[in-house]
Design an enzyme around this catalytic site. Sequence first.
Site, mmCIF file in Angstrom:
data_model
loop_
_atom_site.group_PDB
_atom_site.id
_atom_site.type_symbol
_atom_site.label_atom_id
_atom_site.label_comp_id
_atom_site.label_asym_id
_atom_site.label_seq_id
_atom_site.Cartn_x
_atom_site.Cartn_y
_atom_site.Cartn_z
ATOM 1 C CG HIS A 122 -5.331 -1.645 1.608
ATOM 2 N ND1 HIS A 122 -4.432 -1.266 2.037
ATOM 3 C CD2 HIS A 122 -6.094 -0.613 2.861
ATOM 4 C CE1 HIS A 122 -4.322 -0.025 2.166
ATOM 5 N NE2 HIS A 122 -4.960 0.172 2.634
ATOM 6 C CD GLN A 139 -0.110 -8.963 0.670
ATOM 7 O OE1 GLN A 139 0.082 -7.918 -0.460
ATOM 8 N NE2 GLN A 139 -0.377 -8.655 1.266
ATOM 9 C CG HIS A 194 -3.982 -0.453 -2.617
ATOM 10 N ND1 HIS A 194 -2.125 -1.283 -2.863
ATOM 11 C CD2 HIS A 194 -3.680 -0.724 -1.157
ATOM 12 C CE1 HIS A 194 -2.229 -2.342 -1.968
ATOM 13 N NE2 HIS A 194 -2.945 -2.113 -0.742
ATOM 14 C CG ASP A 248 -2.610 -6.111 -2.393
ATOM 15 O OD1 ASP A 248 -3.521 -5.506 -2.124
ATOM 16 O OD2 ASP A 248 -1.072 -4.961 -1.615
ATOM 17 C CB CYS A 270 -0.975 0.158 1.189
ATOM 18 S SG CYS A 270 -0.435 -1.046 2.478
ATOM 19 N NE ARG A 272 2.985 -9.041 5.691
ATOM 20 C CZ ARG A 272 1.870 -9.221 5.508
ATOM 21 N NH1 ARG A 272 0.722 -9.801 6.051
ATOM 22 N NH2 ARG A 272 1.677 -7.756 4.292
ATOM 23 C CE LYS A 275 -7.785 -7.771 8.760
ATOM 24 N NZ LYS A 275 -6.809 -8.624 8.790
#
Lengths: 576, 576
Positions: A452, A319, A323, A321, A272, A301, A406
């Site tokens: 997200h 991901q 946005h 992902d 993000c 991570r 979320k």
Amino acid sequence: MASLESIRHSLAHLLATAVLEHDPMAHLAIGPVIDNGFYYDIKFSSSFSDEHLPKLQAKMNELVGARLVFERIDVSPAQAREQFKDQPFKLELIDELEQSGQPISLYQTGTFIDLCRGGHVENTQEIPGDAFKLTKIAGSYWRGDENRDRLIRIYGLAFNTKEELQAYEEQMLEAEKRNHKKVGKELDLFTFSDLVGPGLPLWTPRGTLIRHQLDAYVWELRGKHGYERVTIPHITKRDLYEKSGHWEKYGDDLFRINSREGKEYAIKPMNCPHHAQLFDRHPHSYRQMPQRYAETTMVYRDEQSGELGGLTRVLSITQDDSHVFCRHAQVKQEFFRIWDIVDTFYGTFGFSLRVRLSFHDPKTPEKYLGTPEVWKSAEDALRAIASERGADSFEAPGEAALYGPKLDFMAKDSIGREHQVATIQLDMLQPERFDLTCVNEKGEKERIVMIHCAVMGSIERFTAVLLEHTAGSLPLWLSPVQVTVLPVSEGQAGYASDVFEKLKSSGIRAEISTEDSLGKRIRASKVMKVPYMLVIGDKEIESNSVTLESRDKGNLGMIESDELLERLKKEIQERT
Amino acid sequence: MASLESIRHSLAHLLATAVLEHDPMAHLAIGPVIDNGFYYDIKFSSSFSDEHLPKLQAKMNELVGARLVFERIDVSPAQAREQFKDQPFKLELIDELEQSGQPISLYQTGTFIDLCRGGHVENTQEIPGDAFKLTKIAGSYWRGDENRDRLIRIYGLAFNTKEELQAYEEQMLEAEKRNHKKVGKELDLFTFSDLVGPGLPLWTPRGTLIRHQLDAYVWELRGKHGYERVTIPHITKRDLYEKSGHWEKYGDDLFRINSREGKEYAIKPMNCPHHAQLFDRHPHSYRQMPQRYAETTMVYRDEQSGELGGLTRVLSITQDDSHVFCRHAQVKQEFFRIWDIVDTFYGTFGFSLRVRLSFHDPKTPEKYLGTPEVWKSAEDALRAIASERGADSFEAPGEAALYGPKLDFMAKDSIGREHQVATIQLDMLQPERFDLTCVNEKGEKERIVMIHCAVMGSIERFTAVLLEHTAGSLPLWLSPVQVTVLPVSEGQAGYASDVFEKLKSSGIRAEISTEDSLGKRIRASKVMKVPYMLVIGDKEIESNSVTLESRDKGNLGMIESDELLERLKKEIQERT
């Protein structure tokens, strides 16, 4: 009636009691409640194997039958130290409790006393004696740190009734057959290397093909909603995460790097802040809003190695992902767009979904960024969206992201287990921190919001869930090899090769197999869970056809080869 | 005749002479030869700007005319220190020379003496006085390290003749107009963020679309040759690179990481060791060879920040990387397959190619892994392949990779500059180090070889080259927006919208623009270098057509709308 949580917690104490009777010199570590029961981590003074479990189980049943009371005793740190002077792990925990200024309590059952903050049955008679079971032992480390003491973890299942326990055990037996690590190896989808390290899967051509097909499907669904691809690097200077707040809050989970010039970088654990920088490259008019960026990319991570396993817990997380940068008034519509994508995607695989409203926990504000007002506004918005959608939803305080609440989608698989999959998150904080705006109708700067979303969550996790859901029998469109062409003998090789070429040129992933006996080749196809086998003998050549053998439906008889092509193409296109 | 190298090197000394006359307290750093001339890094004692360059140039011309001799003087470290007692950078260099046990030599021209290992003209009269020119100054750091002294770098061009100098200057002027940083910003393709850091481009939707189209084209070409996608993580434990040899040889270029558990990781600067691990997951029969893995993925190298610029030198490098694992007897055929791909790809853009045989330098064996025998065998193989292909090739010792020799392709662009692009590398060393084999016809393990190839080299670099080659006027198939639909006025909005929808549903990337005057909208299309504008007035509506305005060919007249679609689709498909 006692809660399942307190029953499980109490059983952990009974397990420890039984352990100390078996090995009075054993050192007790911790014994928490988990999803299906409880465990206790122990350092034994002598060798211990799962052959000892029945003895411990018998002792626990005896304790349950003895109707023992759980009694709380509040003590000073000094009293606690005296009580646990021979238990080094407990002493370490007592030091920490004292430092953090928390009260210290003990719980006594019969002669056994444990350091414990409570949550127990009042009397062991509340524990159903036929609904718990010690199942297995595993290696673990004190504090999950492989540089510290190696412990043995004893696992137990515990439920409210015998029937629930049996149902769970059956589900687990079925799950073990479907374990994605086993299926992934059989289908040659991914591998691990000791040199590369645990938690870092290497994806074979077959596995990569599945990843790619899944990702392409998500893109196809997103394409209709105006999403555009962007590309960012995997690292950033520390500055980006200081501004976003992640540098401080992510702590040990960040992989940090010092460059040759002494600059501090990090590998991105999320995308993000990078995407926010991309949005911020030039001003946007309200006419250009929303901007919908998406990217399939790996994040990293620094998980503890004890927690890594198969594809469900990895260091390198792919991901899918996205946005959305939009105005406040556009939030609901954008959520619904994403929700449509999620519904279609999971529907294709036969998963049923329910929605968790993952909110912040007002008791631990230090875990989040932003003010109570912003959180209230964002959570109210999500509640209203879920309600308007008529979703099967429930609220879960403490499950929010660092920067906002979320919607987490929970998918129920074919053997009844629930997995957390897609997520949609509302973020009013990063737009503040990065000062993201659009220019509105009045020519003024207007604060925007970010949404997200990851449809699959992570490709690794979703692949694991899907392999266990299907037991490796992937639908035609996702199968690395869709069809094997099997001539009965040498005599049909020419015709079989024509069929094979026809399939290939229609974009169907076919393999032709002529070595070995027909029986062996059929078995090989079945092991690889190939959806269709085309068996070709002289009879088939005469009628310009093949015999179609379906993995899922058995022998479907002879089919003319053009008709076959149409049938396969349709099944692929419709993703049935 | 003196070599251009020695002329340029001598001019660097004359520049330093002129600098010391201008500022006797200046500290001299280093003055090497570069591609088009030379530079000298200097710490001035007083302010210095490019306004001073003509004075330095005049002095240099005077020195050239003075017919000065270059004289070598061999000295001891102590003598050298005495000579440069007021020159701290030279003193540091002398320390290093002494430590490494190298001889120390000085070169004197007139009254000027520099620390120098030589390579000069004998007399300044050999330098053509009208073929060199001081061009600009730039900031730099001592040793390229931004924590050390800030210096001023004075650049000079130098050639054999005045005509060559002029031709080069004209080329540079044209290149400046086409500079990819400028074009990339105008076309909104990529951006940089101060928070993320230099050398880490963020790719916008338009830029990502170009990357994606380029990559898809390479995949299309590879697909015909049996390449398969694989996927690896961006990090690895140190162990992998210790085994491959990169941990030691890559030195500072590796981004290193220490995990929370104290484990050492690195971000991958190349993909080959990971791919080798993937190949090694199970034994391969000779029938399964070659295995062709390919992956488009980012690699990371810790470059010095002073060397970063635009897309040509980045920290995050997207390689379209492939590794063929094959038997020795398959090498030639696999090289030819790749060579076909490279020829087709670069031919599409109108680049002409020649090939550099990048061999190892026998004088610096410490820079390479492996024995002289393996190197000879590999280099002989490449020589034979290039010769059989009848390629326009030349040999370049010292340009090999760590593990083997390369074929490097040099592409000549539309303004005559040559860029290093694709590379094919023969690697007999990593198969040794990782013990990679196949099982041959006799059932024995047989050592295999690896062939590395990146068709684009890196997507960042290739995009930069392509933007400068085309000055941003990308071919239709690569243009982020392929067509703009421009109704002359409100009255044609409905028809224009129909045309727009028809284009979109045919997969053509169209935009429709109705705000602003027609003139402004046409200018906006031109700025974005959109290949085609479709202008629609009443006349066009009457004949169910549009007026087609080509970016490259001007007004092409009215064209019926179905014919237009066919024309566009054909041009996209043929990549013309």
